[in-house]
Design a protein around this motif. Sequence first.
Motif, PDB file in Angstrom:
ATOM      1  N   ILE B   9       0.809  -1.205   0.104  1.00 53.81           N
ATOM      2  CA  ILE B   9      -0.026  -0.133   0.030  1.00 53.81           C
ATOM      3  C   ILE B   9       0.971   1.274   0.072  1.00 53.81           C
ATOM      4  CG2 ILE B   9      -1.785   1.180   1.190  1.00 53.81           C
ATOM      5  CD1 ILE B   9      -2.493  -1.312   2.545  1.00 53.81           C
ATOM      6  N   GLY B  10       0.998   1.963  -1.051  1.00 55.08           N
ATOM      7  CA  GLY B  10       1.981   2.917  -1.250  1.00 55.08           C
ATOM      8  C   GLY B  10       3.226   2.687  -0.789  1.00 55.08           C
ATOM      9  N   ASP B  11       4.004   3.038  -0.145  1.00 56.35           N
ATOM     10  CA  ASP B  11       5.431   2.989   0.395  1.00 56.35           C
ATOM     11  C   ASP B  11       5.572   1.914   1.456  1.00 56.35           C
ATOM     12  OD1 ASP B  11       8.063   3.519   0.091  1.00 56.35           O
ATOM     13  OD2 ASP B  11       8.204   4.753   1.597  1.00 56.35           O
ATOM     14  N   ILE B  12       4.320   1.207   1.511  1.00 57.40           N
ATOM     15  CA  ILE B  12       4.433   0.259   2.890  1.00 57.40           C
ATOM     16  C   ILE B  12       3.988  -1.122   2.490  1.00 57.40           C
ATOM     17  CG2 ILE B  12       3.186  -0.055   5.001  1.00 57.40           C
ATOM     18  CD1 ILE B  12       3.202   2.953   5.396  1.00 57.40           C
ATOM     19  N   LEU B  13       4.672  -1.916   3.129  1.00 63.25           N
ATOM     20  CA  LEU B  13       4.285  -3.246   2.870  1.00 63.25           C
ATOM     21  C   LEU B  13       3.545  -3.855   4.246  1.00 63.25           C
ATOM     22  CD1 LEU B  13       7.445  -4.944   1.443  1.00 63.25           C
ATOM     23  CD2 LEU B  13       5.445  -4.498   0.390  1.00 63.25           C
ATOM     24  N   LEU B  14       2.193  -4.444   3.921  1.00 66.91           N
ATOM     25  CA  LEU B  14       1.407  -4.704   4.921  1.00 66.91           C
ATOM     26  C   LEU B  14       1.283  -6.309   5.040  1.00 66.91           C
ATOM     27  CD1 LEU B  14      -0.801  -3.911   7.207  1.00 66.91           C
ATOM     28  CD2 LEU B  14      -2.431  -4.021   5.474  1.00 66.91           C
ATOM     29  N   GLU B  31      11.644 -14.485   4.162  1.00 63.70           N
ATOM     30  CA  GLU B  31      12.050 -14.644   2.817  1.00 63.70           C
ATOM     31  C   GLU B  31      11.412 -13.829   1.844  1.00 63.70           C
ATOM     32  OE1 GLU B  31      12.762 -18.575   1.816  1.00 63.70           O
ATOM     33  OE2 GLU B  31      14.284 -19.021   3.093  1.00 63.70           O
ATOM     34  N   ASP B  32       9.986 -14.131   2.023  1.00 62.11           N
ATOM     35  CA  ASP B  32       9.060 -13.422   1.203  1.00 62.11           C
ATOM     36  C   ASP B  32       9.402 -11.774   1.355  1.00 62.11           C
ATOM     37  OD1 ASP B  32       8.149 -15.563   0.096  1.00 62.11           O
ATOM     38  OD2 ASP B  32       6.542 -15.557   0.972  1.00 62.11           O
ATOM     39  N   LEU B  33       9.444 -11.298   2.688  1.00 54.50           N
ATOM     40  CA  LEU B  33       9.244  -9.994   3.044  1.00 54.50           C
ATOM     41  C   LEU B  33      10.462  -9.238   2.585  1.00 54.50           C
ATOM     42  CD1 LEU B  33       7.295  -8.237   4.217  1.00 54.50           C
ATOM     43  CD2 LEU B  33       7.922  -9.017   6.555  1.00 54.50           C
ATOM     44  N   ALA B  34      11.449  -9.900   2.747  1.00 52.45           N
ATOM     45  CA  ALA B  34      13.009  -9.370   2.319  1.00 52.45           C
ATOM     46  C   ALA B  34      12.932  -9.205   0.793  1.00 52.45           C
ATOM     47  CB  ALA B  34      14.150 -10.440   2.689  1.00 52.45           C
ATOM     48  N   GLU B  35      12.461 -10.285   0.013  1.00 58.52           N
ATOM     49  CA  GLU B  35      12.320 -10.050  -1.376  1.00 58.52           C
ATOM     50  C   GLU B  35      11.582  -8.935  -1.736  1.00 58.52           C
ATOM     51  OE1 GLU B  35      11.275 -13.740  -3.250  1.00 58.52           O
ATOM     52  OE2 GLU B  35      12.940 -14.799  -2.460  1.00 58.52           O
ATOM     53  N   ARG B  36      10.442  -8.657  -1.140  1.00 56.78           N
ATOM     54  CA  ARG B  36       9.347  -7.713  -1.451  1.00 56.78           C
ATOM     55  C   ARG B  36      10.085  -6.266  -1.181  1.00 56.78           C
ATOM     56  NH1 ARG B  36       3.910  -8.835  -2.436  1.00 56.78           N
ATOM     57  NH2 ARG B  36       3.687  -6.567  -2.682  1.00 56.78           N
ATOM     58  N   ILE B  37      10.735  -6.142   0.053  1.00 51.41           N
ATOM     59  CA  ILE B  37      11.302  -4.879   0.254  1.00 51.41           C
ATOM     60  C   ILE B  37      12.146  -4.446  -0.755  1.00 51.41           C
ATOM     61  CG2 ILE B  37      12.822  -3.591   1.898  1.00 51.41           C
ATOM     62  CD1 ILE B  37      11.566  -5.391   4.164  1.00 51.41           C
ATOM     63  N   VAL B  38      13.043  -5.518  -1.236  1.00 50.91           N
ATOM     64  CA  VAL B  38      14.049  -5.218  -2.287  1.00 50.91           C
ATOM     65  C   VAL B  38      13.385  -4.934  -3.595  1.00 50.91           C
ATOM     66  CG1 VAL B  38      15.912  -6.098  -3.687  1.00 50.91           C
ATOM     67  CG2 VAL B  38      15.841  -6.540  -0.845  1.00 50.91           C
ATOM     68  N   ALA B  39      12.344  -5.566  -4.040  1.00 48.15           N
ATOM     69  CA  ALA B  39      11.733  -5.472  -5.192  1.00 48.15           C
ATOM     70  C   ALA B  39      10.842  -4.220  -5.330  1.00 48.15           C
ATOM     71  CB  ALA B  39      10.653  -6.792  -5.418  1.00 48.15           C
ATOM     72  N   THR B  40      10.401  -3.902  -4.335  1.00 48.98           N
ATOM     73  CA  THR B  40       9.546  -2.828  -4.270  1.00 48.98           C
ATOM     74  C   THR B  40      10.201  -1.275  -3.759  1.00 48.98           C
ATOM     75  OG1 THR B  40       8.576  -3.032  -1.961  1.00 48.98           O
ATOM     76  CG2 THR B  40       7.243  -4.000  -3.894  1.00 48.98           C
ATOM     77  N   LYS B  71      15.378  -3.518   8.678  1.00 44.59           N
ATOM     78  CA  LYS B  71      16.339  -2.425   9.049  1.00 44.59           C
ATOM     79  C   LYS B  71      17.468  -2.436   8.215  1.00 44.59           C
ATOM     80  CE  LYS B  71      17.796   0.157  13.289  1.00 44.59           C
ATOM     81  NZ  LYS B  71      17.784  -0.149  14.733  1.00 44.59           N
ATOM     82  N   VAL B  72      18.123  -3.543   7.869  1.00 45.35           N
ATOM     83  CA  VAL B  72      19.208  -3.751   6.894  1.00 45.35           C
ATOM     84  C   VAL B  72      18.816  -3.457   5.698  1.00 45.35           C
ATOM     85  CG1 VAL B  72      20.658  -5.372   6.106  1.00 45.35           C
ATOM     86  CG2 VAL B  72      19.981  -5.719   8.470  1.00 45.35           C
ATOM     87  N   LEU B  73      17.666  -3.548   5.412  1.00 49.95           N
ATOM     88  CA  LEU B  73      17.172  -3.311   4.033  1.00 49.95           C
ATOM     89  C   LEU B  73      16.584  -1.687   3.935  1.00 49.95           C
ATOM     90  CD1 LEU B  73      15.710  -6.593   2.799  1.00 49.95           C
ATOM     91  CD2 LEU B  73      17.672  -5.715   2.300  1.00 49.95           C
ATOM     92  N   ASP B  74      16.748  -0.983   4.825  1.00 49.82           N
ATOM     93  CA  ASP B  74      16.435   0.417   5.001  1.00 49.82           C
ATOM     94  C   ASP B  74      14.783   0.499   5.135  1.00 49.82           C
ATOM     95  OD1 ASP B  74      16.562   2.878   5.184  1.00 49.82           O
ATOM     96  OD2 ASP B  74      16.609   3.223   3.032  1.00 49.82           O
ATOM     97  N   ALA B  75      14.202  -0.584   5.916  1.00 48.37           N
ATOM     98  CA  ALA B  75      12.879  -0.279   6.004  1.00 48.37           C
ATOM     99  C   ALA B  75      12.579  -0.354   7.436  1.00 48.37           C
ATOM    100  CB  ALA B  75      12.056  -1.390   5.388  1.00 48.37           C
ATOM    101  N   GLU B  76      11.394   0.187   7.922  1.00 46.28           N
ATOM    102  CA  GLU B  76      11.076   0.371   9.276  1.00 46.28           C
ATOM    103  C   GLU B  76       9.957  -0.614   9.671  1.00 46.28           C
ATOM    104  OE1 GLU B  76      10.866   3.659  12.741  1.00 46.28           O
ATOM    105  OE2 GLU B  76      11.216   4.084  10.776  1.00 46.28           O
TER     106      GLU B  76
END
Lengths: 136, 136
Positions: B9-14, B31-40, B71-76
């Motif tokens: 949703i916008g700049d956020i993964l829920l 794993e899924d979350l890390a991939e999605r952070i990088v992809a999006t 955090k390592v992937l620059d997401a809070e």
Amino acid sequence: MERVPILKIGDILLVSIQVDMSDQTAVQLQEDLAERIVATGCHGVIIDITALDIVDSFVGRMLSTIASISKVLDAETVVVGMRPAVAITLVELGLSLNGIRTALNVERGMELIAASRADEWDEADVDEDAETTATP
Amino acid sequence: MERVPILKIGDILLVSIQVDMSDQTAVQLQEDLAERIVATGCHGVIIDITALDIVDSFVGRMLSTIASISKVLDAETVVVGMRPAVAITLVELGLSLNGIRTALNVERGMELIAASRADEWDEADVDEDAETTATP
């Protein structure tokens, strides 16, 4: 009994269905959703079915019922995240999701609801304008 | 194996956790979350635990791990929707959710992420300004 959580995001209620829906869970969800629509005054309901491998006639009917209830309460329902395999099965089973709008993902669903609300406002504006020009 | 859906949703993964987390489901979600952070390129992760009756040390550790990975992937990461009973149990068990920020609901979580991003930008601005004024 499991209860499906309803999340409020701005003017929209978001439901992510992940558990197998029993009769009781489905009825509970419908009641909860109706109450939340009235309590929050939200104008849109997004139901995410990414997690569902199968949408049978029971789930299809539940989605239709939710859409109908929401409509009565002046909220629009959009089903998002349908898997390709689910869409194929739905068509093969001859199930049509009556009165349900679909979108690819949550963001598109939000855009759809925002756009249809904007349309309604535009129409209201046009009506008002017509009235104004008719009585100069 | 059940897979927890991740909604953008916008700049956020829920992520709304509704199923009992097994070892495998938890690892898959990370794993899924890390991939999605990088992809999006999203900068925020909101984990909704409204549906959880119990947060034990396993779930607590999973939440901490997700927060660290993000955090390592620059997401809070913000955990939202914790029930009062869950909070009480956590404290009684002596579990502290290390490195995890919490908010009452999804909307507050989004505000929290937006505010902390804005703070970061402000700090960057100040640094830049200071540099500009230092070299006139």
